[in-house]
Motif scaffolding. Structure first.
Motif, PDB file in Angstrom:
ATOM      1  N   ASP A 116      -0.407 -19.152   2.666  1.00 49.86           N
ATOM      2  CA  ASP A 116       1.042 -19.074   2.504  1.00 49.86           C
ATOM      3  C   ASP A 116       1.482 -17.642   2.811  1.00 49.86           C
ATOM      4  O   ASP A 116       0.851 -16.701   2.337  1.00 49.86           O
ATOM      5  N   ILE A 118       3.799 -15.878   1.730  1.00 54.83           N
ATOM      6  CA  ILE A 118       4.282 -15.101   0.591  1.00 54.83           C
ATOM      7  C   ILE A 118       3.190 -14.953  -0.465  1.00 54.83           C
ATOM      8  O   ILE A 118       2.918 -13.861  -0.947  1.00 54.83           O
ATOM      9  N   LEU A 119       2.525 -16.042  -0.793  1.00 52.48           N
ATOM     10  CA  LEU A 119       1.505 -15.995  -1.848  1.00 52.48           C
ATOM     11  C   LEU A 119       0.203 -15.355  -1.363  1.00 52.48           C
ATOM     12  O   LEU A 119      -0.519 -14.740  -2.136  1.00 52.48           O
ATOM     13  N   ARG A 120      -0.112 -15.535  -0.088  1.00 53.14           N
ATOM     14  CA  ARG A 120      -1.187 -14.820   0.601  1.00 53.14           C
ATOM     15  C   ARG A 120      -2.604 -15.026   0.058  1.00 53.14           C
ATOM     16  O   ARG A 120      -3.398 -14.093  -0.004  1.00 53.14           O
ATOM     17  N   ASP A 121      -2.930 -16.271  -0.300  1.00 51.81           N
ATOM     18  CA  ASP A 121      -4.319 -16.577  -0.656  1.00 51.81           C
ATOM     19  C   ASP A 121      -5.092 -16.889   0.616  1.00 51.81           C
ATOM     20  O   ASP A 121      -4.661 -17.727   1.411  1.00 51.81           O
TER      21      ASP A 121
ATOM     22  N   GLN B  34      -3.706  -4.603   0.919  1.00 55.55           N
ATOM     23  CA  GLN B  34      -3.641  -5.068  -0.477  1.00 55.55           C
ATOM     24  C   GLN B  34      -4.252  -4.052  -1.439  1.00 55.55           C
ATOM     25  O   GLN B  34      -3.757  -3.882  -2.562  1.00 55.55           O
TER      26      GLN B  34
END
Lengths: 283, 176
Positions: A116, A118-121, B34
């Protein structure tokens, strides 16, 4: 005309092999322009040395089956399916994604896809792939795999230009796109340019233009002339490898054009780093 | 060619000039998008970072999986994406950064202010650069996978000084 049968399993296996090949064996046409670029640099300069490192890197990657670049990309898969081909078995899309997954999962290729935006998994499989289908005449199935890193993908752009714009305007837009990318996206660059179609197909054409031989030119003389002009203008930016200002700023410019609407002239630039990677197989 | 070692000393940083080629030996730490975001949030909350940044050098890199090797391909990623997170790291003592491409004016100013240095290394030469890495261990943020912080011991890692401690920037040629 008899129908040729190709199984989904053939497709899965081919996609897997192509993913590994594309990431570890630099395209011969790309290697050729890189060597030419290195020869054109000033002898003994840092730029020449860095260009030679890229050539050495490609040889090492191929010899040791290592990725040419650690960013082993988001995978675009292009299929040209002949009208006389019958694909047997269920789930063509699954077969393609399974092939990508098998190439990337538990191997030496980096998994860079998030499920995703936005969620970035991380999906952990480098899937889903971006799948493009085209129907063509004949009884062949051709598959291209292009894993593209995002250092350069991030620097592409699209402009919905007016139908009355000049060729100069188009050349300027393409040149400005490279100027904005500057040294960030691993120059010397290779440009895939889409002209015409709709907004979405134009962007897709730009990507497909990167599948064309880097040293080649468009069949239409007026388009080939634009390729040459864009190349010249971009070269004049003088960015050079790593932004060091050497001679090599662009290794090739390829354009793919398409019919479009009377009211528009979409132009898309898909920028590639010097490590343009793809592999193709015909089934 | 000039050889330098980490941890970078004030003298060695001072001696480096934008555009100069150097070979670096010693320990560096990978960190990219990140990891930068997380470290900045931790600095804000005054939490303990997975590594003591004081005097250290960060490499903007997310290597491909090692398999049986010491490390996979390990070239640099685009530095400008780390621009917004760079000043806080310099503030807590980071001295060296390795990546590819230009930096923002804010970063250039901060490098000058903290007497730090920014190096570039060739992008798209990950297989070649992997041969300069002698050991690789995960140091923090393991859950980030390829974006985790790895501690790398490198030998003769090829670099070019991008921005020196006086704020000279190779990408500002002809812009003055």
């Amino acid at each position: 005309m008899t129908t040729r049968r190709i199984t989904n399993d053939d497709i899965r296996r081919t996609v897997k092999e192509l993913c590994i090949k594309a990431n570890t064996v630099l395209r011969p046409d790309v290697l050729e322009v890189l060597k030419k670029g290195a020869d054109e640099e000033e002898k003994g300069s840092v730029s020449e040395k860095m260009m030679r490192i890229l050539i050495e890197n490609a040889a090492m990657a191929e010899k040791e089956t290592m990725p040419i670049c650690q960013d082993t990309g988001l995978v675009s898969v292009f299929l040209e399916i002949g009208e006389d081909v019958s694909i047997e078995g269920k789930g063509l899309k699954d077969a393609i994604n399974k092939g990508v997954e098998e190439a990337y999962k538990d191997t030496f290729l980096r998994k860079s896809v998030v499920a995703d935006p936005i969620l970035r998994d991380n999906t952990g499989t480098n899937t889903p792939a971006i799948i493009n289908l085209d129907i063509v005449k004949g009884d062949k199935l051709t598959i291209w795999v292009m894993p593209k890193g995002f250092g350069s993908e991030n620097k592409g752009s699209i402009c919905m230009m007016n139908p009355t714009c000049t060729e100069e305007d188009i050349v300027k837009f393409c040149t400005d796109t490279v100027k904005k990318a500057g040294s960030d996206a691993c120059p010397p660059y290779i440009l895939g340019i889409g002209l015409g179609g709709t907004m979405d197909t134009c962007a897709s054409l730009a990507k497909k233009a990167l599948l064309e031989p880097v040293g080649g030119k468009n069949k239409k003389p007026h388009i080939a002339d634009m390729e040459r002009r864009i190349r010249e203008e971009v070269s004049n930016l003088g960015i050079g490898i790593m932004g060091l200002g050497g001679k090599s700023t662009v290794l090739g410019v390829r354009i793919k054009e398409s019919p479009t609407h009377i009211a528009g002239l979409p132009v898309a630039v898909n920028l590639s780093c010097h490590a343009l990677r793809s592999a193709c197989a015909e089934l | 060619m000039k050889k330098i070692a980490t941890p970078l000393s004030d003298e060695s940083i001072k001696s480096l000039k934008a555009g100069e080629e150097v070979l670096l030996t010693g320990t560096i730490y990978t960190a990219r998008d990140q990891a930068h975001l997380r470290m900045c949030r931790m600095i804000e909350k005054e939490e303990k970072l997975p590594l003591e940044l004081k005097g250290e050098t960060i490499y903007y890199c997310g290597p491909s999986p090692a398999g049986e090797r010491i490390i996979g391909s390990c070239g640099p990623t685009t530095s400008s994406r780390m621009d917004a997170f760079t000043e806080p790291l310099l503030r807590v003592g980071l001295l060296g950064m390795i990546g590819k491409g230009s930096r923002s004016e804010e970063v250039r100013e901060a490098i000058k202010r903290y007497k730090a240095v920014y190096f570039i290394t060739p992008g798209g030469a990950g297989a070649y650069l992997s041969k300069k890495v002698k050991s690789s261990v995960v140091e923090g943020f393991e859950d980030l996978g390829p974006e985790a912080i790895y501690r790398l011991d490198v030998e003769d890692f090829p670099l070019v000084v991008g921005i020196d401690s006086k704020g000279n920037d190779i990408y500002k040629r002809g812009e003055k």
